[in-house]
Motif scaffolding. Structure first.
Motif, mmCIF file in Angstrom:
data_model
loop_
_atom_site.group_PDB
_atom_site.id
_atom_site.type_symbol
_atom_site.label_atom_id
_atom_site.label_comp_id
_atom_site.label_asym_id
_atom_site.label_seq_id
_atom_site.Cartn_x
_atom_site.Cartn_y
_atom_site.Cartn_z
ATOM 1 N N MET A 27 1.022 -1.119 -0.061
ATOM 2 C CA MET A 27 0.052 0.066 0.202
ATOM 3 C C MET A 27 0.632 1.216 -0.003
ATOM 4 S SD MET A 27 -2.923 1.221 2.363
ATOM 5 C CE MET A 27 -3.134 3.004 2.788
ATOM 6 N N ASN A 28 1.858 0.815 0.921
ATOM 7 C CA ASN A 28 2.650 2.351 0.800
ATOM 8 C C ASN A 28 3.601 2.834 -0.532
ATOM 9 O OD1 ASN A 28 1.900 3.066 3.355
ATOM 10 N ND2 ASN A 28 3.675 2.089 4.412
ATOM 11 N N SER A 29 3.691 1.791 -1.306
ATOM 12 C CA SER A 29 4.570 1.745 -2.336
ATOM 13 C C SER A 29 3.599 2.503 -3.439
ATOM 14 C CB SER A 29 4.963 0.536 -2.980
ATOM 15 O OG SER A 29 3.851 -0.356 -3.377
ATOM 16 N N GLY A 30 2.328 2.476 -3.479
ATOM 17 C CA GLY A 30 1.752 3.313 -4.577
ATOM 18 C C GLY A 30 0.515 3.635 -4.182
ATOM 19 N N LYS A 31 -0.484 3.639 -5.145
ATOM 20 C CA LYS A 31 -1.924 4.007 -5.179
ATOM 21 C C LYS A 31 -2.687 2.932 -5.271
ATOM 22 C CE LYS A 31 -0.876 8.692 -6.717
ATOM 23 N NZ LYS A 31 -1.551 9.768 -6.407
ATOM 24 N N GLN A 32 -2.285 1.990 -4.416
ATOM 25 C CA GLN A 32 -2.969 0.861 -4.514
ATOM 26 C C GLN A 32 -4.166 0.369 -3.330
ATOM 27 O OE1 GLN A 32 -0.466 -2.614 -4.011
ATOM 28 N NE2 GLN A 32 -1.966 -4.327 -5.044
ATOM 29 N N GLN A 33 -5.306 -0.041 -3.700
ATOM 30 C CA GLN A 33 -6.371 -0.284 -2.610
ATOM 31 C C GLN A 33 -6.005 -1.739 -2.032
ATOM 32 O OE1 GLN A 33 -10.241 -0.309 -4.218
ATOM 33 N NE2 GLN A 33 -11.206 -0.866 -2.114
ATOM 34 N N ILE A 34 -6.154 -1.678 -0.547
ATOM 35 C CA ILE A 34 -5.819 -2.871 0.028
ATOM 36 C C ILE A 34 -6.895 -3.467 0.678
ATOM 37 C CG2 ILE A 34 -4.289 -4.149 1.678
ATOM 38 C CD1 ILE A 34 -2.970 -3.207 -0.661
ATOM 39 N N GLN A 35 -7.249 -4.880 0.753
ATOM 40 C CA GLN A 35 -8.478 -5.469 1.527
ATOM 41 C C GLN A 35 -7.681 -6.849 1.921
ATOM 42 O OE1 GLN A 35 -11.923 -6.250 -0.495
ATOM 43 N NE2 GLN A 35 -13.191 -6.801 1.451
ATOM 44 N N ILE A 36 -7.859 -6.794 3.435
ATOM 45 C CA ILE A 36 -7.400 -8.030 3.819
ATOM 46 C C ILE A 36 -8.118 -8.451 5.131
ATOM 47 C CG2 ILE A 36 -5.575 -6.723 5.220
ATOM 48 C CD1 ILE A 36 -3.787 -9.053 5.227
ATOM 49 N N GLU A 51 -11.798 -6.809 8.756
ATOM 50 C CA GLU A 51 -11.818 -6.925 7.652
ATOM 51 C C GLU A 51 -10.988 -5.365 7.073
ATOM 52 O OE1 GLU A 51 -14.219 -7.843 3.976
ATOM 53 O OE2 GLU A 51 -14.490 -5.884 4.077
ATOM 54 N N LEU A 52 -9.860 -5.410 7.060
ATOM 55 C CA LEU A 52 -9.137 -4.025 6.824
ATOM 56 C C LEU A 52 -9.239 -3.555 5.178
ATOM 57 C CD1 LEU A 52 -7.147 -1.850 7.532
ATOM 58 C CD2 LEU A 52 -5.170 -3.313 6.935
ATOM 59 N N ASN A 53 -9.818 -2.553 5.142
ATOM 60 C CA ASN A 53 -9.733 -1.861 3.759
ATOM 61 C C ASN A 53 -9.011 -0.369 3.891
ATOM 62 O OD1 ASN A 53 -11.758 -3.355 2.439
ATOM 63 N ND2 ASN A 53 -13.062 -3.050 3.996
ATOM 64 N N VAL A 67 -6.618 5.908 3.727
ATOM 65 C CA VAL A 67 -7.799 6.293 4.788
ATOM 66 C C VAL A 67 -8.015 4.541 5.023
ATOM 67 C CG1 VAL A 67 -10.320 6.544 4.714
ATOM 68 C CG2 VAL A 67 -8.893 8.236 3.646
ATOM 69 N N SER A 68 -8.237 4.144 6.157
ATOM 70 C CA SER A 68 -8.198 2.920 6.636
ATOM 71 C C SER A 68 -9.704 2.834 7.248
ATOM 72 C CB SER A 68 -7.334 2.196 7.339
ATOM 73 O OG SER A 68 -6.197 2.495 6.545
#
Length: 182
Positions: A27-36, A51-53, A67-68
């Motif tokens: 996530m910190n490396s770019g503009k990528q949305q993360i869901q885990i 569930e982390l978004n 924003v998480s």
């Protein structure tokens, strides 16, 4: 102030930290949305599933921020685990049933073979002559034994099909013949 010290990593369950760090790096490396989905440890020690978004957002000023949100999915995870356990239990029960049927069927077939064989010997007159009443009664025993033997064989076949040891062969049939056989 204490709330600001909490980060998703600081409250992550120890077994999930390695995976979480990898996600944060992505996530910190770019503009990528993360869901885990991962476990979190509450202050009182209770473990909850979340569930982390995480979404990278650029403010109107051009400043990038993250924003998480974390949604509690503990109930869903518990339901999934209960379903998995029920499925495994059902599969184990089905395997036990198939093993029991195979063993029981074998135990039934062996004496039925003897009954069918000796009944045939007596009906053929190899043990002496029978009167009509004896022949009729012994004929009933022979038919009932053969019927029972066919049923046991069908049970074995069904168990073998369920276990994947026999493949079903599809073929065309004439309904009148099937009805006549039944």
């Amino acid at each position: 102030d204490e709330l600001m010290k909490l980060t998703p990593i600081s409250i992550t369950h120890p077994d999930d930290i390695k995976t979480s760090k990898g996600v944060v790096k992505r996530m910190n490396s770019g503009k990528q949305q993360i869901q885990i989905e991962k476990r979190y440890v509450r202050k009182d020690g209770e473990v909850r599933w979340g569930e982390l978004n995480a979404n990278p957002v650029t403010l109107p000023s051009g400043t990038p921020v993250k924003v998480s949100t974390i949604i509690d999915i503990t109930a869903r995870k518990q339901a999934e685990q209960a379903l998995l356990q029920a499925k495994e239990s059902a599969e184990a029960s089905n395997e036990s049933k198939s093993t029991f049927l195979a063993n029981m069927s074998h135990e039934l077939r062996t004496p039925l073979n003897s009954i069918i064989g000796f009944t045939g010997v007596v009906l053929d007159g190899m043990s002496g002559e029978l009167n009509d009443k004896q022949r009729d009664q012994l004929g009933r025993v022979a038919r009932a034994s053969q019927h029972l033997y066919a049923m046991v064989t069908d049970i074995i076949d069904i168990s073998n099909i369920e276990a994947g040891r026999i493949k079903i062969k599809w073929q065309s049939v004439t309904p009148a013949e099937v009805i006549a056989d039944a």
